[in-house]
Scaffold this motif. Structure first.
Motif, short mmCIF file in Angstrom:
data_model
loop_
_atom_site.label_atom_id
_atom_site.label_comp_id
_atom_site.label_asym_id
_atom_site.label_seq_id
_atom_site.Cartn_x
_atom_site.Cartn_y
_atom_site.Cartn_z
N ARG A 80 32.99 -26.40 10.95
CA ARG A 80 32.99 -27.82 10.71
C ARG A 80 31.88 -28.04 10.06
O ARG A 80 30.62 -28.00 10.33
N THR A 81 31.80 -28.79 8.60
CA THR A 81 30.62 -29.10 7.85
C THR A 81 30.04 -30.10 8.39
O THR A 81 30.59 -31.15 8.40
N VAL A 92 25.74 -26.43 6.03
CA VAL A 92 25.19 -26.28 7.40
C VAL A 92 26.35 -26.81 8.21
O VAL A 92 26.77 -27.99 8.10
N GLY A 93 26.72 -26.25 9.31
CA GLY A 93 27.73 -26.76 10.20
C GLY A 93 27.79 -25.99 11.76
O GLY A 93 26.93 -25.40 11.91
N GLN A 125 33.79 -28.99 1.25
CA GLN A 125 35.05 -29.23 2.20
C GLN A 125 34.55 -29.81 3.57
O GLN A 125 33.39 -29.28 4.04
N ALA A 126 35.47 -30.18 4.39
CA ALA A 126 35.12 -30.44 5.69
C ALA A 126 34.98 -29.44 6.61
O ALA A 126 34.30 -29.36 7.68
N TYR A 127 36.00 -28.54 6.52
CA TYR A 127 36.25 -27.27 7.41
C TYR A 127 36.31 -26.09 6.57
O TYR A 127 37.00 -26.24 5.40
N ALA A 128 35.79 -24.89 6.94
CA ALA A 128 35.92 -23.61 6.26
C ALA A 128 35.95 -22.54 7.26
O ALA A 128 35.37 -22.42 8.18
N ALA A 129 37.11 -21.72 7.02
CA ALA A 129 37.25 -20.37 7.46
C ALA A 129 36.45 -19.57 6.85
O ALA A 129 36.68 -19.01 5.69
N VAL A 130 35.44 -18.79 7.15
CA VAL A 130 34.48 -17.89 6.65
C VAL A 130 34.26 -16.77 7.46
O VAL A 130 34.27 -16.74 8.60
N ALA A 131 33.82 -15.55 6.74
CA ALA A 131 33.62 -14.39 7.42
C ALA A 131 32.32 -14.40 8.32
O ALA A 131 31.30 -14.92 7.69
#
Length: 343
Positions: A40-41, A75-76, A99-105
């Protein structure tokens, strides 16, 4: 939450980017796969280099693809994890984008400890802008005690740190900024010896008076009028780290006026000037030194910083326009979501 808010690059801008090029849209909430983390950003970092990513022109990094989420460091806080090294509620530095949410490695993340430093500094004084200032000044500027260092965009995220490091090294530091309140701030808060407003009619005279012994190091963030003015003040063997040229990022054609390149080359030869462009990752080997030195300087109050925080992802494009036109004061951040570490 079932939907995610994103700003995408819908088309490549010619000139100043606006909401036509960078529209806000809703998309499905991303789901982390094996080895990924859903973040969550909290803060989105806005930086001048992003303008180059919007262009198709070849550069030191790949352009953002049309239709893709605009890239950026964030930063999230971890919402869900499918990576063994990260747990729900961890604070992280992530390449999350606008973006508000990101799926990241998981391998692209770095844990942050809010007990050590405010988490926002991970994209500021203790992050890429701070490291840019540290590496460029140390490796190219090589300031010596008693020399004069001039810093353009002195009130910005990088410039504010450059000037303070130069002061630590025993230099006379002169800032250049585009507003009187910015100039007062860098002198009163960061300890610059002087700061000159480049918008003043007598800018050249003021800058010369602030540099009675000439200029030994010029930190180039801007280009344009500032560069052509400081050029007349260079001492022999002056060093010029070229970090940015924000005055030209929205240029859509060649500048008007005579060709000044022959004259510039003549000065480079006669005064034996060193110009060197750089990208902060050129100096990755200095990262451990940066962490040690900058961490100590911030803790001891030798380096201070200013943050300019804009609330709401929907205001990111306007804030970015302000960054490109000098409206920000200090490190520019968009607060996308709640920061539980701040009272």
């Amino acid at each position: 939450m079932t939907m995610n808010r994103q700003i995408i690059l819908a088309e490549r801008p010619d000139g100043m980017p606006d909401a036509t090029h960078l529209p806000l849209r809703e998309a499905a909430m991303p789901k982390p796969q094996d080895g990924q983390v859903l973040v969550r950003t909290i803060y989105l970092s806005l930086d001048p280099y992003m303008r180059g990513r919007m262009s198709a022109a070849k550069s030191y990094a790949a352009s953002v693809e049309v239709g893709a989420v605009m890239e950026g460091q964030t930063v999230g806080q971890v919402v869900a994890s499918r990576h063994p090294e990260f747990a729900e509620d961890d604070f992280v530095l992530a390449p999350g984008g606008w973006q508000a949410y990101a799926a990241v490695a998981g391998k692209t993340l770095r844990k942050l400890d809010p007990a050590v430093a405010p988490i926002s500094t991970a994209v500021g004084v203790l992050g890429m802008p701070g490291f840019t200032a540290y590496a460029g000044l140390e490796e190219i500027g090589k300031p010596q005690a008693g020399e004069t260092v001039v810093v353009s965009a002195a009130a910005g995220a990088v410039g504010q740190v450059v000037g303070q490091i130069a002061r630590i090294k025993g230099c006379r530091v002169v800032g250049v900024a585009g507003a009187d309140d910015k100039c007062r701030h860098v002198v009163e808060t960061y300890g610059f010896d002087a700061c000159v407003n480049y918008k003043d009619d007598d800018f050249a005279e003021q800058l010369a008076a602030a540099c009675p012994d000439g200029v030994d190091v010029y930190w180039e963030n801007v280009g344009g009028k500032v560069f052509t003015t400081v050029l007349d003040l260079f001492n022999d063997f002056a060093r010029i780290p070229v970090c940015g040229r924000i005055a030209h990022y929205n240029d859509s054609g060649a500048p008007d006026g005579p060709d000044r390149l022959p004259g510039l080359m003549g000065r480079i030869l006669v005064k034996r000037l060193l110009f060197k462009g750089f990208i902060q990752f050129d100096y990755r080997h200095r990262q451990p030194d940066f962490v040690q030195d900058m961490g100590a300087w911030v803790r001891d109050g030798k380096v201070r910083y200013q943050e300019d925080i804009v609330d709401g992802l929907e205001h990111a494009v306007d804030a970015f326009q302000g960054l490109l036109s000098g409206r920000n004061r200090g490190k520019l951040l968009v607060r996308v979501g709640d920061d539980p570490t701040r009272n």
